[in-house]
Design a protein around this motif. Structure first.
Motif, PDB file in Angstrom:
ATOM      1  N   ILE A  20      37.405  36.479  -3.859  1.00  0.00           N
ATOM      2  CA  ILE A  20      36.858  37.648  -4.563  1.00  0.00           C
ATOM      3  C   ILE A  20      35.344  37.683  -4.389  1.00  0.00           C
ATOM      4  CG2 ILE A  20      36.436  38.645  -6.854  1.00  0.00           C
ATOM      5  CD1 ILE A  20      39.228  37.939  -7.628  1.00  0.00           C
ATOM      6  N   LEU A  21      34.707  36.537  -4.536  1.00  0.00           N
ATOM      7  CA  LEU A  21      33.248  36.519  -4.423  1.00  0.00           C
ATOM      8  C   LEU A  21      32.795  36.829  -3.005  1.00  0.00           C
ATOM      9  CD1 LEU A  21      32.413  33.528  -6.743  1.00  0.00           C
ATOM     10  CD2 LEU A  21      31.815  35.923  -7.104  1.00  0.00           C
ATOM     11  N   ALA A  22      33.501  36.275  -2.024  1.00  0.00           N
ATOM     12  CA  ALA A  22      33.102  36.529  -0.641  1.00  0.00           C
ATOM     13  C   ALA A  22      33.311  37.999  -0.289  1.00  0.00           C
ATOM     14  CB  ALA A  22      33.899  35.634   0.306  1.00  0.00           C
ATOM     15  N   ALA A  23      34.467  38.548  -0.673  1.00  0.00           N
ATOM     16  CA  ALA A  23      34.727  39.950  -0.356  1.00  0.00           C
ATOM     17  C   ALA A  23      33.808  40.865  -1.161  1.00  0.00           C
ATOM     18  CB  ALA A  23      36.194  40.287  -0.614  1.00  0.00           C
ATOM     19  N   THR A  24      33.528  40.484  -2.412  1.00  0.00           N
ATOM     20  CA  THR A  24      32.577  41.282  -3.194  1.00  0.00           C
ATOM     21  C   THR A  24      31.185  41.130  -2.590  1.00  0.00           C
ATOM     22  OG1 THR A  24      33.918  40.832  -5.138  1.00  0.00           O
ATOM     23  CG2 THR A  24      31.766  41.766  -5.531  1.00  0.00           C
ATOM     24  N   GLY A  25      30.896  39.936  -2.110  1.00  0.00           N
ATOM     25  CA  GLY A  25      29.611  39.732  -1.430  1.00  0.00           C
ATOM     26  C   GLY A  25      29.493  40.637  -0.218  1.00  0.00           C
ATOM     27  N   SER A  26      30.613  40.848   0.467  1.00  0.00           N
ATOM     28  CA  SER A  26      30.613  41.763   1.607  1.00  0.00           C
ATOM     29  C   SER A  26      30.421  43.197   1.129  1.00  0.00           C
ATOM     30  CB  SER A  26      31.942  41.643   2.364  1.00  0.00           C
ATOM     31  OG  SER A  26      32.104  42.729   3.248  1.00  0.00           O
ATOM     32  N   ALA A  27      31.151  43.564   0.086  1.00  0.00           N
ATOM     33  CA  ALA A  27      31.119  44.960  -0.369  1.00  0.00           C
ATOM     34  C   ALA A  27      29.787  45.316  -1.025  1.00  0.00           C
ATOM     35  CB  ALA A  27      32.277  45.206  -1.337  1.00  0.00           C
ATOM     36  N   VAL A  28      29.323  44.448  -1.907  1.00  0.00           N
ATOM     37  CA  VAL A  28      28.079  44.760  -2.618  1.00  0.00           C
ATOM     38  C   VAL A  28      26.890  44.423  -1.729  1.00  0.00           C
ATOM     39  CG1 VAL A  28      26.623  44.161  -4.582  1.00  0.00           C
ATOM     40  CG2 VAL A  28      29.093  44.353  -4.869  1.00  0.00           C
ATOM     41  N   GLY A  29      26.106  45.425  -1.433  1.00  0.00           N
ATOM     42  CA  GLY A  29      24.963  45.182  -0.557  1.00  0.00           C
ATOM     43  C   GLY A  29      24.043  46.380  -0.572  1.00  0.00           C
ATOM     44  N   LEU A  30      23.393  46.598   0.541  1.00  0.00           N
ATOM     45  CA  LEU A  30      22.478  47.736   0.640  1.00  0.00           C
ATOM     46  C   LEU A  30      23.215  49.046   0.399  1.00  0.00           C
ATOM     47  CD1 LEU A  30      20.529  46.603   3.815  1.00  0.00           C
ATOM     48  CD2 LEU A  30      19.763  46.527   1.443  1.00  0.00           C
ATOM     49  N   GLY A  31      24.506  49.051   0.709  1.00  0.00           N
ATOM     50  CA  GLY A  31      25.297  50.257   0.504  1.00  0.00           C
ATOM     51  C   GLY A  31      25.254  50.719  -0.946  1.00  0.00           C
ATOM     52  N   ASN A  32      25.246  49.780  -1.876  1.00  0.00           N
ATOM     53  CA  ASN A  32      25.260  50.138  -3.286  1.00  0.00           C
ATOM     54  C   ASN A  32      23.876  50.502  -3.798  1.00  0.00           C
ATOM     55  OD1 ASN A  32      27.156  47.975  -2.480  1.00  0.00           O
ATOM     56  ND2 ASN A  32      28.075  48.451  -4.451  1.00  0.00           N
ATOM     57  N   ILE A  33      22.873  49.748  -3.373  1.00  0.00           N
ATOM     58  CA  ILE A  33      21.571  49.859  -4.036  1.00  0.00           C
ATOM     59  C   ILE A  33      20.575  50.654  -3.197  1.00  0.00           C
ATOM     60  CG2 ILE A  33      19.700  48.493  -5.073  1.00  0.00           C
ATOM     61  CD1 ILE A  33      21.914  46.286  -5.453  1.00  0.00           C
ATOM     62  N   TRP A  34      20.772  50.694  -1.915  1.00  0.00           N
ATOM     63  CA  TRP A  34      19.892  51.501  -1.057  1.00  0.00           C
ATOM     64  C   TRP A  34      20.574  52.817  -0.662  1.00  0.00           C
ATOM     65  CZ3 TRP A  34      21.237  51.924   4.380  1.00  0.00           C
ATOM     66  CH2 TRP A  34      20.371  52.729   5.113  1.00  0.00           C
ATOM     67  N   ARG A  35      21.799  52.721  -0.116  1.00  0.00           N
ATOM     68  CA  ARG A  35      22.414  53.913   0.469  1.00  0.00           C
ATOM     69  C   ARG A  35      22.981  54.857  -0.592  1.00  0.00           C
ATOM     70  NH1 ARG A  35      26.700  56.007   3.543  1.00  0.00           N
ATOM     71  NH2 ARG A  35      26.177  56.557   5.685  1.00  0.00           N
ATOM     72  N   PHE A  36      23.677  54.285  -1.574  1.00  0.00           N
ATOM     73  CA  PHE A  36      24.310  55.156  -2.588  1.00  0.00           C
ATOM     74  C   PHE A  36      23.291  56.049  -3.305  1.00  0.00           C
ATOM     75  CE2 PHE A  36      25.748  55.811  -7.000  1.00  0.00           C
ATOM     76  CZ  PHE A  36      26.865  56.594  -6.768  1.00  0.00           C
ATOM     77  N   PRO A  37      22.191  55.491  -3.844  1.00  0.00           N
ATOM     78  CA  PRO A  37      21.254  56.371  -4.555  1.00  0.00           C
ATOM     79  C   PRO A  37      20.637  57.441  -3.655  1.00  0.00           C
ATOM     80  CG  PRO A  37      20.827  54.080  -5.098  1.00  0.00           C
ATOM     81  CD  PRO A  37      21.815  54.069  -3.979  1.00  0.00           C
ATOM     82  N   TYR A  38      20.277  57.084  -2.435  1.00  0.00           N
ATOM     83  CA  TYR A  38      19.572  58.114  -1.668  1.00  0.00           C
ATOM     84  C   TYR A  38      20.516  59.176  -1.127  1.00  0.00           C
ATOM     85  CZ  TYR A  38      20.011  57.182   3.460  1.00  0.00           C
ATOM     86  OH  TYR A  38      20.439  57.072   4.749  1.00  0.00           O
TER      87      TYR A  38
END
Ligand code: PHE
Length: 485
Positions: A20-38
């Protein structure tokens, strides 16, 4: 067909939590904090968020589960896994194309991902400098960002450093350093995001941000926005390029896949929403328009908050440091499948394979480095090099890959095969999942493509034009803003 448990030659996750942590580590990244907001900002807020959530629920989660069980059944790199399962099902070997396209997309995404992750490294050291020198804060967030982008050598150095860091972990084998680091760092990142939301609440603009993010303005829903939302869902959940499939290969069979996929999807979506709720109040409070995101949105908005918060510089340091780590754990997953494939197919050792892949990605990344400065005027379909890489990979190839994965899981693998993988799932849940991957997810992805065909070939007019205005001279516009104030 009931499968006996075997281990992957590449290694295995030690527990359900580790996966779970490794896959969440894959999922949570720039996509959430950089790409999603902009992207949310560029697509006008509420309508986009709503469609995004729908995509996660009806398309993303079922495909995530499909990737996990396909990977686990094959126990090899995605290409070889697909070959094995296609052979077992007497299906065409053309299905391995999913794995090949996954490798290509992985290269494309990682090439720009690494450059953006380089920004997080640069900001981390900037905050170290600010704290060490005892200065008040980042004097002019827009100017700082603008000058970072304008210097190709600086960008290249950070990009190189990030690639080396990623390469080292992949060369060491994923379980070793990774399992341990994500265990501590992911919860820390989440806690920090919550503190930032707390700060966002205190700006007095939290309600506006909530309305902005969650009040759907249906008039803003266009095929371009739907395509963006779908692309973002795939990008953020790491789906459609067999990254999660590669991780699934190391998952012991005793672990129930269904609940695991749900946990990962919820964690990823939670972090994206929390990031939005942290960033938009600050953006509104500082008059940075929420209408024009631009790739620098996170990097120019949050420093405003850090400048006025108590211990703001420490928050800045922690935030960008952890964002770098989140990017790192995602980048590792982008590199894992080509490296695993090379190890299986050639005589290269894992470290050698990692160096080779890293070198290829690094070279391609130079295009992204230059698209913020020397090449910023070269545009194809109204987009610069980085925007094209992102658009083609995220909005086109990831959903297409996801479509193929859904069809493979729903139509090529037999019912008894997938039921064997999901034997611990309630029969109604299993039936729902199978219906989703057989019918609803493929049809929806297909329909989005159909409706977006206009967007695809007229991209310069409809889809890309607004984005172009904003990103093109993003730093300059923001620079002007700050010059006026
Ligand atoms: N999901 C990662 C993020 O949100 C990016 C990623 C995409 C990682 C595809 C792996 C595969 O930042």
């Amino acid at each position: 067909m009931v499968r006996a448990d075997t281990d992957s030659r590449h290694g295995m996750w030690s527990s359900r939590l580790a996966f779970i942590l490794a896959a969440t580590g894959s999922a949570v990244g720039l996509g959430n904090i950089w790409r999603f907001p902009y992207i949310t900002a560029e697509s006008g807020g509420g309508a986009f968020v709503l469609i995004y959530l729908l995509c996660v629920l009806v398309v993303g989660l079922p495909i995530m589960l499909a990737e996990i069980i396909i990977g686990r059944r094959g126990r090899q790199s995605p290409i070889n896994t697909l070959r094995l399962l296609a052979d077992e099902s007497h299906a065409s070997r053309l299905w391995t194309l999913i794995g090949w396209s996954g490798m290509l997309v992985g290269f494309m995404i990682l090439s720009f991902y690494s450059v953006i992750a380089g920004w997080t490294l640069s900001y981390t050291t900037t905050y170290v400098g600010i704290i060490a020198s005892g200065s008040a804060g980042l004097a002019d967030p827009q100017a700082t960002f603008g000058s970072l982008l304008s210097n190709p050598w600086t960008l290249l150095s950070w990009h190189s450093l990030f690639m080396v860091l990623t390469m080292i972990v992949v060369a060491l084998g994923v379980e070793k350093g990774l399992e341990r680091s994500v265990r501590i760092l992911m919860p820390l990142l989440f806690a920090l995001m919550l503190i930032l939301v707390g700060y966002g609440m205190s700006t007095g603009y939290f309600k506006e941000a909530l309305v902005y993010m969650f009040e759907p303005d249906f008039s803003r829903i266009t095929p371009a926005v739907i395509l963006d939302a779908m692309g973002q869902a795939f990008f953020s959940l790491s789906l459609g390029m067999a990254a999660i499939m590669a991780y699934g290969a190391y998952l012991p069979r005793s672990i129930p896949a269904g609940g695991t996929a749900l946990t990962i999807g919820l964690a990823d979506t939670g972090v994206a929403l929390v990031a939005g709720l942290a960033i938009f109040p600050v953006a509104i409070a500082n008059g940075l328009t929420t209408g024009g995101g631009g790739v620098g949105f996170t990097f120019t908005t949050l420093p405003h908050a850090f400048n006025v918060m108590s211990f703001g510089n420490w928050f800045g340091l922690a935030f960008f440091g952890l964002l770098a780590v989140a990017a790192w754990t995602s980048a590792i997953s982008l590199m894992e499948s080509p490296v695993a494939y090379l190890v299986e197919r050639t005589r290269l050792s894992r470290p050698q394979a990692a160096v080779l892949v890293a070198l290829g990605v690094w070279l391609l990344g130079i295009g992204t480095v230059l698209s913020f400065n020397e090449w910023s005027d070269y545009r194809l379909f109204g987009r610069n090099f980085q925007e094209n890489m992102d658009f083609i990979a995220s909005n086109i190839l990831l959903p297409l890959g996801g479509l193929a994965i859904a069809i493979f899981a729903g139509w090529i693998l037999s019912r008894s095969d997938t039921r064997d993988e999901l034997h611990d799932m309630r029969s109604s849940t299993y039936a729902l999942w199978r219906w989703l991957v057989r019918y609803l997810s493929p049809v929806l992805v297909f329909l989005v493509f159909l409706s977006a065909i206009g967007v695809l070939d007229l991209s310069s007019d409809e889809a890309a034009a607004p984005a172009t205005e904003q990103t093109d001279s993003d730093s300059e516009v923001l620079l002007e803003d700050s010059a006026e104030s």
